[in-house]
Enzyme design. Structure first.
Site, PDB file in Angstrom:
ATOM      1  CB  THR A 158     -90.297 -16.015 -33.027  1.00  0.00           C
ATOM      2  OG1 THR A 158     -89.236 -16.286 -33.936  1.00  0.00           O
ATOM      3  CG2 THR A 158     -91.611 -16.316 -33.755  1.00  0.00           C
ATOM      4  CD  GLU A 176     -83.802 -13.179 -33.648  1.00  0.00           C
ATOM      5  OE1 GLU A 176     -84.969 -13.522 -33.954  1.00  0.00           O
ATOM      6  OE2 GLU A 176     -83.146 -12.346 -34.309  1.00  0.00           O
ATOM      7  CE  LYS A 216     -86.911 -10.385 -37.672  1.00  0.00           C
ATOM      8  NZ  LYS A 216     -87.218 -11.539 -36.797  1.00  0.00           N
ATOM      9  NE  ARG A 263     -89.055 -18.504 -35.881  1.00  0.00           N
ATOM     10  CZ  ARG A 263     -88.669 -18.184 -37.106  1.00  0.00           C
ATOM     11  NH1 ARG A 263     -88.521 -19.134 -38.024  1.00  0.00           N
ATOM     12  NH2 ARG A 263     -88.400 -16.930 -37.422  1.00  0.00           N
TER      13      ARG A 263
END
Length: 212
Positions: free
Chosen positions: A73, A45, A133, A49
């Site tokens: 994200t 993953e 998640k 960001r």
């Protein structure tokens, strides 16, 4: 939905720990991913960001044999589409919005939506999502909280992320409603910056050997 769920499960079952990466320099993406794959962590993953994130995903998707790149994200449909175009095979969000649920319908990539409470998990379950998640795991209640959800929400499987390390990963992996955990400890910033790929492979191998 069932087909996408099975696809997501096949990715998350590859390993007990999914590396959660913040890549500052896209040039690090390929050697970092190769080091992780060599250690047994294929699903990776890469979080959106940093400005380098999309280029990093694209490089891993094109150049790293055996890697299953994903994007984390993801906060809105635009990012969702950008991540899929870059080559992400799975999409991860810290929380979930109606807009993200709608965006998921337009793409083949699997979606791992974020939830932190029983209400959020029930809302996602009602929308057809069985795999979620749990974020931020430690701050939201930790393994004991997830254990308390295993009976009333028996149809939900979680990938907890946030505050998880080698020390507490087994606490989560031993739970019946946890398929894997997400963690950043397998690729510490100092090893990435110094290009210590062998060191990262060693950490990945250690994580890949974890069991509940």
């Amino acid at each position: 939905m069932r087909e996408k769920t099975e696809k997501l499960l096949s990715v998350l079952k590859l390993q007990p720990v999914v590396p959660v990466l913040i890549i500052e320099d896209a040039a690090h993406a390929v050697p970092l991913a190769r080091a992780l794959v060599a250690g047994g962590l294929k699903a990776i993953e890469i979080t959106l960001r940093t400005p380098a994130a999309l280029a990093a995903i694209e490089a891993v998707a094109k150049e790293v044999e055996g890697a299953v790149p994903g994007a984390g994200t993801i906060l809105n449909p635009a990012q969702y589409e950008q991540a899929v175009k870059a080559g992400s095979q799975f999409i991860v969000s810290p929380g979930t919005t109606p807009a993200l649920i709608e965006a998921e319908k337009d793409h083949a990539a699997s979606f791992l939506p974020g939830a932190a409470t029983a209400t959020e998990a029930m809302t996602l379950l009602d929308a057809g999502y069985e795999v979620m998640k749990f974020f931020p795991a430690e701050q939201a209640g930790g393994a004991s909280y997830l254990k308390s959800l295993s009976s009333p929400l028996a149809g939900v499987t979680f990938c907890p992320t946030g505050g998880i390390s080698l020390k507490n990963a087994r606490d989560y992996l031993s739970l019946p409603n946890v398929i894997c955990v997400g963690g950043s400890w397998v690729a510490p910033a100092n090893l990435v910056a110094s290009g210590d790929w062998a060191g990262i492979t060693a950490l990945a191998s250690e994580a890949a050997a974890l069991k509940g």
